[in-house]
Scaffold this motif. Structure first.
Motif, mmCIF file in Angstrom:
data_model
loop_
_atom_site.group_PDB
_atom_site.id
_atom_site.type_symbol
_atom_site.label_atom_id
_atom_site.label_comp_id
_atom_site.label_asym_id
_atom_site.label_seq_id
_atom_site.Cartn_x
_atom_site.Cartn_y
_atom_site.Cartn_z
ATOM 1 N N LEU A 135 0.839 -1.192 0.000
ATOM 2 C CA LEU A 135 0.000 0.000 0.000
ATOM 3 C C LEU A 135 0.871 1.237 0.000
ATOM 4 C CD1 LEU A 135 -2.065 -2.167 0.866
ATOM 5 C CD2 LEU A 135 -3.168 -0.403 2.201
ATOM 6 N N VAL A 136 0.498 2.192 -0.841
ATOM 7 C CA VAL A 136 1.213 3.452 -0.958
ATOM 8 C C VAL A 136 0.217 4.567 -0.659
ATOM 9 C CG1 VAL A 136 2.521 4.940 -2.505
ATOM 10 C CG2 VAL A 136 2.675 2.444 -2.758
ATOM 11 N N PRO A 137 0.470 5.362 0.377
ATOM 12 C CA PRO A 137 -0.464 6.444 0.700
ATOM 13 C C PRO A 137 -0.591 7.439 -0.447
ATOM 14 C CG PRO A 137 1.168 6.166 2.450
ATOM 15 C CD PRO A 137 1.606 5.319 1.292
ATOM 16 N N ILE A 138 -1.793 7.902 -0.667
ATOM 17 C CA ILE A 138 -2.040 8.960 -1.651
ATOM 18 C C ILE A 138 -1.842 10.283 -0.919
ATOM 19 C CG2 ILE A 138 -3.757 10.076 -3.123
ATOM 20 C CD1 ILE A 138 -5.007 7.278 -3.516
ATOM 21 N N LEU A 139 -0.890 11.066 -1.379
ATOM 22 C CA LEU A 139 -0.583 12.322 -0.711
ATOM 23 C C LEU A 139 -1.454 13.473 -1.186
ATOM 24 C CD1 LEU A 139 3.312 12.060 -0.697
ATOM 25 C CD2 LEU A 139 1.690 11.419 1.099
ATOM 26 N N LYS A 140 -1.926 13.371 -2.399
ATOM 27 C CA LYS A 140 -2.740 14.440 -2.968
ATOM 28 C C LYS A 140 -3.640 13.844 -4.035
ATOM 29 C CE LYS A 140 -2.808 19.019 -2.784
ATOM 30 N NZ LYS A 140 -3.383 19.649 -1.633
ATOM 31 N N GLY A 141 -4.821 14.373 -4.174
ATOM 32 C CA GLY A 141 -5.749 13.909 -5.203
ATOM 33 C C GLY A 141 -6.971 14.816 -5.241
ATOM 34 N N THR A 142 -7.831 14.574 -6.207
ATOM 35 C CA THR A 142 -9.053 15.380 -6.266
ATOM 36 C C THR A 142 -9.910 15.053 -5.048
ATOM 37 O OG1 THR A 142 -10.121 13.718 -7.655
ATOM 38 C CG2 THR A 142 -9.043 15.554 -8.788
ATOM 39 N N SER A 143 -10.424 16.065 -4.414
ATOM 40 C CA SER A 143 -11.139 15.870 -3.147
ATOM 41 C C SER A 143 -12.370 14.993 -3.312
ATOM 42 C CB SER A 143 -11.516 17.207 -2.515
ATOM 43 O OG SER A 143 -12.365 17.941 -3.376
ATOM 44 N N ASN A 144 -13.095 15.115 -4.414
ATOM 45 C CA ASN A 144 -14.286 14.276 -4.585
ATOM 46 C C ASN A 144 -13.906 12.801 -4.749
ATOM 47 O OD1 ASN A 144 -13.242 14.897 -7.115
ATOM 48 N ND2 ASN A 144 -15.243 15.102 -8.096
ATOM 49 N N PHE A 145 -12.775 12.502 -5.394
ATOM 50 C CA PHE A 145 -12.321 11.118 -5.516
ATOM 51 C C PHE A 145 -11.893 10.578 -4.150
ATOM 52 C CE2 PHE A 145 -8.928 7.975 -6.063
ATOM 53 C CZ PHE A 145 -9.619 7.010 -6.778
ATOM 54 N N ILE A 146 -11.137 11.349 -3.417
ATOM 55 C CA ILE A 146 -10.675 10.933 -2.085
ATOM 56 C C ILE A 146 -11.875 10.650 -1.187
ATOM 57 C CG2 ILE A 146 -9.406 11.626 -0.009
ATOM 58 C CD1 ILE A 146 -7.640 11.028 -2.561
ATOM 59 N N HIS A 147 -12.852 11.522 -1.179
ATOM 60 C CA HIS A 147 -14.058 11.319 -0.350
ATOM 61 C C HIS A 147 -14.820 10.079 -0.797
ATOM 62 C CE1 HIS A 147 -13.377 14.936 1.846
ATOM 63 N NE2 HIS A 147 -13.549 15.722 0.798
ATOM 64 N N TRP A 148 -14.877 9.833 -2.098
ATOM 65 C CA TRP A 148 -15.559 8.641 -2.617
ATOM 66 C C TRP A 148 -14.878 7.372 -2.122
ATOM 67 C CZ3 TRP A 148 -13.675 5.032 -6.262
ATOM 68 C CH2 TRP A 148 -14.628 4.075 -6.667
ATOM 69 N N VAL A 149 -13.542 7.314 -2.207
ATOM 70 C CA VAL A 149 -12.814 6.142 -1.714
ATOM 71 C C VAL A 149 -13.060 5.959 -0.224
ATOM 72 C CG1 VAL A 149 -10.537 5.101 -1.338
ATOM 73 C CG2 VAL A 149 -11.050 6.230 -3.518
ATOM 74 N N GLU A 150 -12.985 7.044 0.536
ATOM 75 C CA GLU A 150 -13.217 6.956 1.981
ATOM 76 C C GLU A 150 -14.609 6.408 2.291
ATOM 77 O OE1 GLU A 150 -10.348 10.545 3.588
ATOM 78 O OE2 GLU A 150 -12.378 11.035 2.981
ATOM 79 N N ALA A 151 -15.593 6.814 1.516
ATOM 80 C CA ALA A 151 -16.972 6.359 1.766
ATOM 81 C C ALA A 151 -17.201 4.933 1.329
ATOM 82 C CB ALA A 151 -17.952 7.283 1.030
ATOM 83 N N GLU A 152 -16.611 4.519 0.224
ATOM 84 C CA GLU A 152 -16.894 3.189 -0.333
ATOM 85 C C GLU A 152 -16.031 2.072 0.236
ATOM 86 O OE1 GLU A 152 -19.551 2.655 -2.019
ATOM 87 O OE2 GLU A 152 -20.019 4.768 -2.141
ATOM 88 N N ALA A 153 -14.812 2.374 0.641
ATOM 89 C CA ALA A 153 -13.932 1.350 1.223
ATOM 90 C C ALA A 153 -14.196 1.310 2.722
ATOM 91 C CB ALA A 153 -12.469 1.648 0.917
ATOM 92 N N ASP A 154 -15.326 0.747 3.072
ATOM 93 C CA ASP A 154 -15.776 0.740 4.467
ATOM 94 C C ASP A 154 -16.457 -0.584 4.773
ATOM 95 O OD1 ASP A 154 -16.719 1.218 6.994
ATOM 96 O OD2 ASP A 154 -18.000 2.902 6.436
ATOM 97 N N PRO A 155 -15.675 -1.597 5.168
ATOM 98 C CA PRO A 155 -16.251 -2.929 5.401
ATOM 99 C C PRO A 155 -17.215 -2.987 6.573
ATOM 100 C CG PRO A 155 -13.970 -2.874 6.104
ATOM 101 C CD PRO A 155 -14.245 -1.568 5.403
ATOM 102 N N ASP A 156 -17.208 -1.979 7.434
ATOM 103 C CA ASP A 156 -18.115 -1.978 8.580
ATOM 104 C C ASP A 156 -19.421 -1.249 8.278
ATOM 105 O OD1 ASP A 156 -16.279 -3.389 10.178
ATOM 106 O OD2 ASP A 156 -15.186 -1.512 10.544
ATOM 107 N N SER A 157 -19.568 -0.810 7.045
ATOM 108 C CA SER A 157 -20.773 -0.105 6.625
ATOM 109 C C SER A 157 -21.966 -1.054 6.600
ATOM 110 C CB SER A 157 -20.525 0.498 5.236
ATOM 111 O OG SER A 157 -21.679 0.598 4.500
#
Length: 110
Positions: free
Chosen positions: A85-107
């Motif tokens: 795994l390589v941390p993403i240091l910068k990216g489009t905010s809407n993409f970052i928020h989408w990943v944060e929302a969708e990669a959630d196994p406890d959802s």
């Protein structure tokens, strides 16, 4: 940022699709990209090996990195799979928020 790209090599397209479908379905990754046609050269058993492999790039959250890695290891056929795994240091905010929302196994979503 709390998201990462995961770089994974697989023995073939079938394995990559099986692992990719599972980690997306289980919400350990927001998405995966599967790239066929890679040639790998590496040391194994005291000799240089040359194999055709498939690359998978997944987008996930660093908070679930250990769960992500362990699940890929369970699903993978290699004795020593490449899962980094390589941390993403910068990216489009809407993409970052989408990943944060969708990669959630406890959802609670199905």
């Amino acid at each position: 940022m709390s998201v990462a790209l995961a770089y994974i090599t697989c023995k073939d397209m079938e394995e990559a699709e099986r692992i990719g479908a599972t980690i997306v379905e289980e919400r350990l990754a927001a998405c995966v990209n599967i790239l066929p046609g890679m040639t790998s050269m590496y040391w194994w058993d005291g000799a240089i090996q040359k194999e055709h492999e498939v690359v998978m790039i997944a987008k996930t959250r660093m908070q679930i990195a250990n769960r992500f890695i362990e699940r890929v290891r369970e699903l993978h056929s290699y004795e020593v799979p490449c899962v980094v795994l390589v941390p993403i240091l910068k990216g489009t905010s809407n993409f970052i928020h989408w990943v944060e929302a969708e990669a959630d196994p406890d959802s609670a979503r199905s």
